[in-house]
Design a protein around this motif. Structure first.
Motif, short mmCIF file in Angstrom:
data_model
loop_
_atom_site.label_atom_id
_atom_site.label_comp_id
_atom_site.label_asym_id
_atom_site.label_seq_id
_atom_site.Cartn_x
_atom_site.Cartn_y
_atom_site.Cartn_z
N ASP A 13 13.70 48.78 63.44
CA ASP A 13 13.67 47.96 62.51
C ASP A 13 14.06 48.60 61.25
N VAL A 16 17.30 48.19 60.18
CA VAL A 16 17.81 46.76 59.43
C VAL A 16 17.53 47.03 58.09
N SER A 191 4.09 41.27 58.49
CA SER A 191 5.34 41.25 59.41
C SER A 191 5.45 40.17 60.45
N GLN A 220 17.45 45.65 68.44
CA GLN A 220 16.11 44.97 68.98
C GLN A 220 15.89 44.65 70.28
N LEU A 238 10.12 42.28 62.18
CA LEU A 238 10.96 43.23 61.27
C LEU A 238 9.92 43.88 60.34
#
Ligand code: RIB
Ligand code: CA
Length: 307
Positions: A13, A16, A191, A220, A238
């Motif tokens: 995560d 990203v 989240s 992921q 995420l």
């Protein structure tokens, strides 16, 4: 251009979140500092270097601390894979970090430009805690600190009370939350509530069909398998990208200011972030805690970053 420094225990995560910052048109990422967490430090460093290269950037990546202040390092390969990026076969070797120590870079970058640098933390707070011990003035010099960590509403994801980033190094986290720095906390509860990517949304991201769109989904894999085991839900949350989205556009989040106490010492509450919602302690709030975000706002920021 806004200036960011990002502290990360780079895994699926975090990567990203790094993409979102590196691709943001109005943000200059001065430095990425790496801390041990999701996986051992060197693998976090390599994952960060890979992600920077994939984004076509030359942002310096600095090596930080390889273990917490007091307790032994706890890692999360079961969640993110051994290489941190889902064990999908990426070549995560042989890249070289910048010269310099992460703690020194945090102090020097932020304190040399008071009020200009935004700090986003995506991992255990070991580096930032150490930087504050070295130079307490960092708390006043930082423009704002966005922390992915804690959980405003239980449960935790590592123990019933604690979220991973805080649980790995509660002593460092307590230093950060007690430092007086302007701080926004994006917890794991936020989240799970606002940044859970179900298969339909994942398909929308994959339909963008750029290398970054496929990358942010492909890595992921391990997290998706973990999430099904943990919650029975298909998809993945995420947390770090949600924290980065709030840092990039604070207007997407509704927050409440609370005094947040990080519990250290032994016992079942170690690593808990206790929100004094009714101000029973009478202490001044030390954090703005995210309470609501429209998932669509987050999803559109994520999609825009990978187009
Ligand atoms: O609890 C979630 C947090 O712990 C995220 O930052 C994830 O990357 C791990 O560091
Ligand atoms: Ca992280």
């Amino acid at each position: 251009m806004r200036r960011f420094v990002i502290d990360t225990d780079t895994a699926s995560d975090d990567a990203v979140a790094l993409v979102m910052a590196l691709k943001a048109p109005d943000v200059e990422v001065d430095a990425i500092t790496v801390v041990a967490g999701n996986v051992p430090l060197e693998r976090c460093v390599q994952a960060a270097l890979y992600t920077v290269e994939l984004c076509g950037k030359t942002t310096p990546v600095y090596v930080g601390l390889d273990k917490p202040m007091i307790q032994p390092l706890i890692t999360a390969e079961a969640v993110h894979g051994n290489d941190g990026l889902g064990d999908i076969g990426l070549d995560l070797t042989g890249r070289t970090p910048a010269n310099g120590r992460a703690v020194d870079v945090l102090v020097e970058t932020i304190c040399s430009s008071p009020g200009e640098v935004t700090l986003v933390t995506l991992g255990p707070l070991t580096n930032v805690g150490a930087a504050l011990l070295r130079e307490p003035a960092l708390a006043k010099a930082v423009r704002h600190c966005y922390v992915m960590g804690g959980t405003g509403h239980l449960p935790g994801n590592v123990t019933p009370t604690a979220e991973f980033n805080i649980y790995v190094d509660p002593e460092a986290a307590r230093i950060v939350f007690e430092s007086g720095m302007p701080l926004t906390m994006i917890g794991w509860d936020a989240s799970m509530a606002f940044a859970f990517i179900n298969p339909k949304v994942e398909a929308e991201i994959r339909a963008i069909n750029t290398p970054l769109a496929n990358f942010v989904c492909d890595i992921q894999r391990h997290l998706s398998e973990f999430m099904v085991r943990l919650s029975g839900k298909a998809g993945f949350d995420l947390p770090d990208p949600l924290a980065m989205a709030v840092a990039l556009d604070p207007g997407i989040a509704e927050t409440e200011d609370y005094y947040v106490e990080v519990i250290t010492g032994e016992g079942p509450a170690r690593g808990q972030t206790v929100l004094d919602v009714w101000r029973r302690h009478g202490r001044q709030p030390n954090a703005s805690v995210v309470r609501n975000i429209d998932p669509k706002d987050f999803q559109s920021m994520l999609k825009d970053a990978v187009r």
